[in-house]
Motif scaffolding. Structure first.
Motif, short mmCIF file in Angstrom:
data_model
loop_
_atom_site.label_atom_id
_atom_site.label_comp_id
_atom_site.label_asym_id
_atom_site.label_seq_id
_atom_site.Cartn_x
_atom_site.Cartn_y
_atom_site.Cartn_z
N ILE A 44 0.83 -1.21 0.00
CA ILE A 44 0.00 0.00 0.00
C ILE A 44 0.86 1.26 0.00
N LYS A 45 2.13 1.12 0.31
CA LYS A 45 3.01 2.29 0.36
C LYS A 45 3.28 2.86 -1.02
N ILE A 46 3.09 2.07 -2.08
CA ILE A 46 3.25 2.62 -3.44
C ILE A 46 2.15 3.64 -3.75
N PRO A 47 0.87 3.31 -3.55
CA PRO A 47 -0.15 4.34 -3.76
C PRO A 47 0.03 5.57 -2.86
N ILE A 48 0.49 5.37 -1.63
CA ILE A 48 0.74 6.52 -0.75
C ILE A 48 1.87 7.37 -1.32
N LEU A 49 2.90 6.72 -1.86
CA LEU A 49 3.99 7.46 -2.50
C LEU A 49 3.47 8.28 -3.68
N ALA A 50 2.59 7.68 -4.49
CA ALA A 50 2.02 8.40 -5.62
C ALA A 50 1.25 9.63 -5.16
N GLU A 51 0.48 9.48 -4.08
CA GLU A 51 -0.27 10.62 -3.54
C GLU A 51 0.67 11.69 -3.00
N ALA A 52 1.76 11.25 -2.36
CA ALA A 52 2.73 12.22 -1.82
C ALA A 52 3.31 13.08 -2.94
N PHE A 53 3.62 12.46 -4.08
CA PHE A 53 4.17 13.23 -5.19
C PHE A 53 3.08 14.04 -5.89
N HIS A 54 1.86 13.54 -5.90
CA HIS A 54 0.74 14.32 -6.44
C HIS A 54 0.59 15.63 -5.66
N GLN A 55 0.73 15.56 -4.35
CA GLN A 55 0.55 16.78 -3.54
C GLN A 55 1.76 17.71 -3.63
N ILE A 56 2.91 17.21 -4.04
CA ILE A 56 4.01 18.11 -4.37
C ILE A 56 3.65 18.89 -5.63
N ARG A 57 3.09 18.19 -6.61
CA ARG A 57 2.73 18.84 -7.87
C ARG A 57 1.65 19.91 -7.66
N MET A 118 -6.91 9.31 5.15
CA MET A 118 -7.24 8.21 4.25
C MET A 118 -8.29 8.59 3.22
N ASP A 119 -9.30 9.36 3.61
CA ASP A 119 -10.35 9.74 2.67
C ASP A 119 -9.78 10.54 1.51
N ARG A 120 -8.90 11.49 1.82
CA ARG A 120 -8.30 12.31 0.76
C ARG A 120 -7.46 11.43 -0.17
N ILE A 121 -6.65 10.55 0.39
CA ILE A 121 -5.82 9.67 -0.44
C ILE A 121 -6.69 8.82 -1.35
N ASN A 122 -7.76 8.24 -0.80
CA ASN A 122 -8.63 7.37 -1.59
C ASN A 122 -9.37 8.13 -2.68
N GLU A 123 -9.78 9.36 -2.38
CA GLU A 123 -10.43 10.19 -3.41
C GLU A 123 -9.49 10.43 -4.58
N ASP A 124 -8.23 10.72 -4.27
CA ASP A 124 -7.28 10.99 -5.35
C ASP A 124 -6.92 9.72 -6.11
N LEU A 125 -6.85 8.59 -5.42
CA LEU A 125 -6.61 7.32 -6.12
C LEU A 125 -7.76 7.03 -7.08
N GLN A 126 -8.99 7.29 -6.62
CA GLN A 126 -10.16 7.10 -7.47
C GLN A 126 -10.06 8.00 -8.70
N ALA A 127 -9.64 9.23 -8.50
CA ALA A 127 -9.50 10.17 -9.62
C ALA A 127 -8.43 9.73 -10.60
N GLY A 129 -8.04 6.74 -11.42
CA GLY A 129 -8.59 5.60 -12.13
C GLY A 129 -8.50 4.28 -11.39
N TYR A 130 -8.14 4.33 -10.11
CA TYR A 130 -7.96 3.10 -9.34
C TYR A 130 -9.14 2.89 -8.40
N GLY A 131 -9.97 1.91 -8.76
CA GLY A 131 -11.21 1.69 -8.02
C GLY A 131 -11.09 0.76 -6.84
N THR A 132 -9.96 0.03 -6.73
CA THR A 132 -9.82 -0.96 -5.66
C THR A 132 -8.73 -0.62 -4.66
N LEU A 133 -7.68 0.09 -5.09
CA LEU A 133 -6.61 0.48 -4.16
C LEU A 133 -7.22 1.34 -3.06
N ARG A 134 -7.09 0.90 -1.81
CA ARG A 134 -7.72 1.62 -0.70
C ARG A 134 -6.83 1.63 0.54
#
Length: 256
Positions: A44-57, A118-127, A129-134
């Motif tokens: 699960i740390k890979i999706p969290i890493l993606a969100e961390a870089f998304h919030q840098i952007r 967690m809610d914010r991370i999951n919303e961005d994962l959904q955006a 295109g990832y419907g199952t990563l939670r």
């Protein structure tokens, strides 16, 4: 390796096992239960890493911003921050590196909070295109785990995330390259990299817990490929050997 051969090998393991493979040059792929939600452990740390870089952007965070470690942040098991003194200043980028390279649970939980929960991370994962990563709970939260609250991934969605990272399409090209560099420094190398020594670089992330063992990554070979192997409620030592073997066989079959 053909799909039927991989399926035959998987039949020897109890529990739930999944494999996703894709050659990033030819597009050849094999997916076996790749859409099955699996308890993620540290993958699960890979999706969290993606969100961390998304919030840098988005400008919500910078790599150099400082977080001061608190005693209450510390969590056992993987990593080193739980052994560091309260008051230690660490950068946002440090937390990202520690989360992946040493699979640091304390760093992960700090990042989850810094990212808005967690809610914010999951919303961005959904955006994305990832419907199952939670992300449904913090790492090493025994109480939540006892209530059956778990983090989930699928082999296919993690495989897609890794491919987008390789192609420079996850967040943006610079972020994708930075995330790949972090994953290449992974220090838990007893699964996919076991037979490789220093032959090639593998950008990967493991996960393990009771009855759980995973490895997912990009093999930077002559023909790069993505491989994701997930095991829940299984024989972990035996599945670890399977992951070692399939990684090497796929590499050899593609000509190294």
């Amino acid at each position: 390796m053909e799909r039927e051969e991989i399926q035959g090998l998987l039949r020897q393991f109890p529990g739930k096992t999944c494999v996703y493979y894709k050659n990033l040059v030819t597009g050849a792929r094999v997916g076996i239960r790749e859409t099955l939600p699996m308890v993620a452990a540290s993958v699960i740390k890979i999706p969290i890493l993606a969100e961390a870089f998304h919030q840098i952007r988005t400008g919500e965070h910078t790599k150099n911003e400082i977080y001061v470690l608190q005693e209450g942040d510390k969590r056992p098991s993987c990593g080193c921050l739980n052994r560091m003194h309260a008051g230690l200043p660490v950068t946002y980028e440090d937390l990202c590196n520690l989360m992946i390279v040493l699979s640091d649970n304390t760093a992960t939980n700090i990042l989850i909070r810094l990212l808005g929960g967690m809610d914010r991370i999951n919303e961005d994962l959904q955006a994305m295109g990832y419907g199952t990563l939670r992300v449904n709970r913090l790492l090493f939260d025994r109480e939540a785990s006892a209530r059956g609250v778990q983090n989930y991934v699928t082999a296919g969605e993690i495989g897609d995330m890794l491919e987008r990272m390789y192609r420079g399409n996850l967040v943006d090209p610079e972020s994708s390259a930075d995330m790949l560099d972090i994953l290449k420094e992974q220090r838990l190398n007893g699964k996919f990299p076991f037979r490789f020594r220093d032959r090639i670089r593998i950008a990967h992330k493991t996960g393990e817990d009771e009855g759980i063992t995973h490895d997912v990554g990009i093999f930077c070979a002559g023909e790069p490929f993505v491989l994701c192997c997930l095991g829940n409620e299984t024989d972990c030592p035996a599945f670890d050997r399977f992951m070692q073997d399939i990684a090497w066989r796929l590499y050899e079959e593609q000509g190294g």
